[in-house]
Design an enzyme around this catalytic site. Structure first.
Site, PDB file in Angstrom:
ATOM      1  N   PHE A 253     -40.723  19.379 130.804  1.00  0.00           N
ATOM      2  CA  PHE A 253     -39.876  20.056 131.787  1.00  0.00           C
ATOM      3  C   PHE A 253     -39.695  19.248 133.066  1.00  0.00           C
ATOM      4  CE2 PHE A 253     -44.025  21.307 133.519  1.00  0.00           C
ATOM      5  CZ  PHE A 253     -43.783  21.211 134.888  1.00  0.00           C
TER       6      PHE A 253
ATOM      7  N   LYS B  19     -34.827  17.338 121.686  1.00  0.00           N
ATOM      8  CA  LYS B  19     -35.357  18.698 121.857  1.00  0.00           C
ATOM      9  C   LYS B  19     -35.879  18.750 123.294  1.00  0.00           C
ATOM     10  CE  LYS B  19     -38.487  21.251 122.058  1.00  0.00           C
ATOM     11  NZ  LYS B  19     -38.725  22.063 123.274  1.00  0.00           N
TER      12      LYS B  19
ATOM     13  N   GLU C   6     -37.889  23.912 126.911  1.00  0.00           N
ATOM     14  CA  GLU C   6     -37.210  25.215 126.958  1.00  0.00           C
ATOM     15  C   GLU C   6     -37.195  25.781 128.379  1.00  0.00           C
ATOM     16  OE1 GLU C   6     -39.986  24.229 125.524  1.00  0.00           O
ATOM     17  OE2 GLU C   6     -41.203  25.884 124.790  1.00  0.00           O
TER      18      GLU C   6
ATOM     19  N   SER D 214     -47.728  16.921 127.585  1.00  0.00           N
ATOM     20  CA  SER D 214     -49.162  16.980 127.898  1.00  0.00           C
ATOM     21  C   SER D 214     -49.979  16.303 126.792  1.00  0.00           C
ATOM     22  CB  SER D 214     -49.575  18.438 128.052  1.00  0.00           C
ATOM     23  OG  SER D 214     -49.267  19.140 126.866  1.00  0.00           O
TER      24      SER D 214
ATOM     25  N   CYS E 137     -45.778  12.824 136.224  1.00  0.00           N
ATOM     26  CA  CYS E 137     -46.905  12.214 135.515  1.00  0.00           C
ATOM     27  C   CYS E 137     -47.424  10.996 136.268  1.00  0.00           C
ATOM     28  CB  CYS E 137     -46.482  11.819 134.115  1.00  0.00           C
ATOM     29  SG  CYS E 137     -45.269  10.510 134.143  1.00  0.00           S
TER      30      CYS E 137
ATOM     31  N   GLU F  11     -56.058  17.217 134.358  1.00  0.00           N
ATOM     32  CA  GLU F  11     -54.781  17.129 135.072  1.00  0.00           C
ATOM     33  C   GLU F  11     -54.428  18.502 135.662  1.00  0.00           C
ATOM     34  OE1 GLU F  11     -51.234  16.682 132.568  1.00  0.00           O
ATOM     35  OE2 GLU F  11     -50.420  15.282 134.044  1.00  0.00           O
TER      36      GLU F  11
HETATM   37  P1  NAD Z   1     -45.758  20.181 127.203  1.00  0.00           P
HETATM   38  O1  NAD Z   1     -46.679  19.317 126.427  1.00  0.00           O
HETATM   39  O2  NAD Z   1     -46.137  21.612 127.383  1.00  0.00           O
HETATM   40  O3  NAD Z   1     -44.301  20.224 126.510  1.00  0.00           O
HETATM   41  C1  NAD Z   1     -43.620  19.027 126.185  1.00  0.00           C
HETATM   42  C2  NAD Z   1     -42.684  19.314 125.011  1.00  0.00           C
HETATM   43  O4  NAD Z   1     -43.469  19.718 123.884  1.00  0.00           O
HETATM   44  C3  NAD Z   1     -41.689  20.432 125.278  1.00  0.00           C
HETATM   45  O5  NAD Z   1     -40.442  20.083 124.746  1.00  0.00           O
HETATM   46  C4  NAD Z   1     -42.292  21.629 124.553  1.00  0.00           C
HETATM   47  O6  NAD Z   1     -41.322  22.521 124.080  1.00  0.00           O
HETATM   48  C5  NAD Z   1     -43.048  20.989 123.404  1.00  0.00           C
HETATM   49  N1  NAD Z   1     -44.242  21.752 123.021  1.00  0.00           N
HETATM   50  C6  NAD Z   1     -45.041  22.503 123.834  1.00  0.00           C
HETATM   51  N2  NAD Z   1     -46.043  23.051 123.130  1.00  0.00           N
HETATM   52  C7  NAD Z   1     -45.887  22.643 121.854  1.00  0.00           C
HETATM   53  C8  NAD Z   1     -46.630  22.866 120.649  1.00  0.00           C
HETATM   54  N3  NAD Z   1     -47.724  23.627 120.635  1.00  0.00           N
HETATM   55  N4  NAD Z   1     -46.203  22.287 119.524  1.00  0.00           N
HETATM   56  C9  NAD Z   1     -45.096  21.506 119.524  1.00  0.00           C
HETATM   57  N5  NAD Z   1     -44.368  21.259 120.630  1.00  0.00           N
HETATM   58  C10 NAD Z   1     -44.749  21.811 121.778  1.00  0.00           C
HETATM   59  O7  NAD Z   1     -45.515  19.469 128.597  1.00  0.00           O
HETATM   60  P2  NAD Z   1     -44.728  20.006 129.865  1.00  0.00           P
HETATM   61  O8  NAD Z   1     -45.548  21.086 130.499  1.00  0.00           O
HETATM   62  O9  NAD Z   1     -43.331  20.288 129.514  1.00  0.00           O
HETATM   63  O10 NAD Z   1     -44.726  18.702 130.796  1.00  0.00           O
HETATM   64  C11 NAD Z   1     -45.783  18.360 131.644  1.00  0.00           C
HETATM   65  C12 NAD Z   1     -46.716  17.376 130.996  1.00  0.00           C
HETATM   66  O11 NAD Z   1     -45.992  16.209 130.607  1.00  0.00           O
HETATM   67  C13 NAD Z   1     -47.800  16.881 131.936  1.00  0.00           C
HETATM   68  O12 NAD Z   1     -49.012  16.811 131.222  1.00  0.00           O
HETATM   69  C14 NAD Z   1     -47.326  15.499 132.343  1.00  0.00           C
HETATM   70  O13 NAD Z   1     -48.343  14.597 132.736  1.00  0.00           O
HETATM   71  C15 NAD Z   1     -46.681  15.060 131.084  1.00  0.00           C
HETATM   72  N6  NAD Z   1     -45.739  13.973 131.327  1.00  0.00           N
HETATM   73  C16 NAD Z   1     -46.116  12.723 130.967  1.00  0.00           C
HETATM   74  C17 NAD Z   1     -45.280  11.658 131.215  1.00  0.00           C
HETATM   75  C18 NAD Z   1     -45.673  10.269 130.810  1.00  0.00           C
HETATM   76  O14 NAD Z   1     -44.828   9.404 130.893  1.00  0.00           O
HETATM   77  N7  NAD Z   1     -46.881  10.006 130.369  1.00  0.00           N
HETATM   78  C19 NAD Z   1     -44.040  11.862 131.840  1.00  0.00           C
HETATM   79  C20 NAD Z   1     -43.680  13.161 132.184  1.00  0.00           C
HETATM   80  C21 NAD Z   1     -44.548  14.217 131.917  1.00  0.00           C
END
Ligand code: NAD
Length: 505
Positions: free
Chosen positions: A155, A179, A182, A232, A287, A389
């Site tokens: 997000f 994808k 959401e 994450s 991040c 984090e």
């Molecule tokens: P998230 O892991 O909750 O979601 C990321 C994506 O995975 C979304 O599209 C979501 O719909 C999907 N998703 C969520 N739960 C899932 C599941 N159980 N099974 C399959 N798909 C699933 O992350 P977020 O809250 O949207 O974003 C924040 C996180 O992203 C933080 O941890 C941040 O550090 C990380 N991030 C990392 C970088 C990097 O370059 N390393 C860059 C941006 C964000």
């Protein structure tokens, strides 16, 4: 958008058009600054997942036959349209994510850099040629697209993170199924419309809205050749393992806990400014945000004083309002409760809360998901508030006695995304870049996101897979090599019958 009730429903983008969902499953989309639900997003069912992937396969079959010149002209059009109309995209980002407009423009600018890199794809997808490798035999390698590739984004950067991947993937001849998160799904649809306007054939860029079901569909469908994920760490690990088991190429970028090591010779006013920028920008939902300041004594008291003073002057509010505030809200009420919980944990573990943002409300936005900038001193390194984090506007100060103690702490953490050192000592900075176990390093630069022609990615639990995002590594990821050994039959060099293994002469 479609919808029969007052709340509009955000659909997919399939076959070059908005596709209303019939799944009956949705998730709410909020304006985080007001706390009001402004839309709902469709969550794909299996039939919609299959439809999206089938359309992307058709798109790939057409697109991969386009000449380099034709592909290049469409990429240039996309770049021009994006540059001309990025203000519209920034407004969408601010409305759904909450970051202030200028910050939304900043994320688009960093995504646009990758589009600009991708316009030069002909050079980055060139093969190699050796004439006369053996007598009368030439050997050459080709870089070809993978096919349908999946991109799953978080997000916090609804435009930039998808742009880390799709310009490179599309330039290299692939079709993309994106994808998005959401929580802020509209930026992806806006970019899909822009591709259509730029002349991209239908099916080459698809947006599949959804949750775990859509993600699992991409991870397991045999048509999908690779997965690029950002999110994450627990989900990144799951993505890496599941997609690998299904024979796909995977790059899965995870979470972070980035430290800023401040040596006693640093200019503490500059350090305080940069700690504020990197700790509280985008409400800490980056991040590459700095979340820990490692102060090498005796500077901690003075630095904390300077950071506290600056926190008091920060303007916080609706990112779309005028004059523009410097910091907006968090993404959801649940996330705010999670961030708050980490401050509770730090306090219970004996840390000192110097500035407490837990009860903050933004005037005029009382129902928004705001969390005030928070500064915590003396965080025990055994506390979960230190090891995990937080992803909010929380800066933690840990006091260390020496450079070595600071480096040891950074290297002992589970993450390895970004880090920075602040010093005027070139020798110390040089040692730091060599000794630190982290993928992206800033030397007096607090958010060292590499430019598009280098690559983005961390180490350890911040990246699963072998390939970083964009840059040369991006092109390697989105192409596969084919080696051709060729002989044009010539009776003069024809060797006759020989059942031995081919050897070169
Ligand atoms: P998230 O892991 O909750 O979601 C990321 C994506 O995975 C979304 O599209 C979501 O719909 C999907 N998703 C969520 N739960 C899932 C599941 N159980 N099974 C399959 N798909 C699933 O992350 P977020 O809250 O949207 O974003 C924040 C996180 O992203 C933080 O941890 C941040 O550090 C990380 N991030 C990392 C970088 C990097 O370059 N390393 C860059 C941006 C964000």
């Amino acid at each position: 958008m479609t919808g029969t009730t007052d709340i509009p429903t955000i659909g997919h983008w399939i076959d070059g058009a908005v596709r209303a969902s019939e799944s009956g499953r949705t998730a709410p989309v909020y304006n985080p600054a007001t706390g009001a639900q402004q839309a709902q997003v469709a969550l794909a069912d299996q039939a919609e997942i299959d439809e999206a992937i089938a359309s992307a396969q058709r798109g790939y079959e057409e697109w991969s036959r386009y000449s380099i010149a034709k592909r290049q002209s469409i990429l240039f059009s996309f770049r021009e349209l994006l540059n001309a109309r990025k203000g519209e995209l920034a407004e969408i980002i601010t409305r759904e994510h909450g970051k202030v407009l200028s910050d939304a423009m900043g994320e688009i600018a960093r995504g646009q850099e990758v589009v600009e890199l991708a316009t030069g794809f002909a050079h980055l997808t060139k093969g190699a040629f050796n004439e006369n490798a053996s007598t009368g035999i030439d050997v050459y390698s080709l870089k070809q697209p993978l096919g349908v590739v999946g991109v799953i984004s978080p997000f916090n950067f609804p435009a930039m993170v998808p742009m880390w991947f799709f310009p490179v993937a599309i330039a290299a001849g692939n079709s993309v199924v994106l994808k998005p998160s959401e929580k802020d799904p509209s930026a992806a649809l806006w970019m899909a419309e822009l591709w259509k306007e730029a002349g991209l054939p239908d099916g080459v860029f698809t947006v599949l809205q959804g949750d775990k079901l859509a993600v699992d569909g991409l991870l397991t469908d045999p048509v999908v050749q690779s997965i690029s994920f950002v999110g994450s760490t627990p989900i990144a690990k799951y993505i890496y393992e599941t997609a690998s088991q299904h024979g796909k190429r995977v790059q899965a970028l995870g979470g972070a806990k980035n430290h800023m090591l401040v040596l006693p010779d640093a200019d503490l006013d500059i350090v305080a400014d940069q700690a504020i920028n990197a700790g509280y920008g985008a409400a800490g939902e980056r991040c590459m945000a700095i979340s820990v300041v490692l102060a090498v004594e005796p500077i901690a008291d003075e630095l904390i004083e300077k950071i506290s003073q600056r926190i008091g002057e920060l303007r916080i509010g609706d990112g779309a309002s005028h004059p523009e505030p410097q910091m907006g809200p968090l993404i959801t009420a649940e996330h705010r409760a999670k961030v708050s919980g980490y401050v509770d944990i730090a306090e219970a573990d004996g840390a000192k809360i110097v500035v407490d943002g837990r009860d903050f409300t933004a005037p005029g936005c009382e129902d928004g998901f705001f969390f005030g900038p928070t500064l915590i001193d003396d965080v025990p390194t055994s506390s979960r508030a230190y090891t995990e984090e937080i992803f909010g506007p929380v800066l933690e100060v840990v006091r260390v006695k020496s450079y070595d103690e600071g480096v040891e702490l950074i290297n002992s953490g589970q993450f390895g995304n970004g880090t920075a050192i602040f010093t005027n000592d070139g020798g110390a900075a040089r040692r730091f870049q060599n000794e630190i176990q982290v993928g992206m390093i800033g030397i007096n630069v607090p958010i060292p996101v590499p430019v598009a022609y280098h690559s983005f990615g961390g180490w350890k639990q911040s990246l699963f897979g072998d390939s970083k995002a964009y840059g040369v590594q991006g092109f390697e990821f989105f192409t596969r090599e084919k080696a051709v050994t060729s002989r044009w039959l010539d009776p003069a060099t024809h060797g006759g019958i020989n059942l031995g293994f081919p050897q070169n002469d």
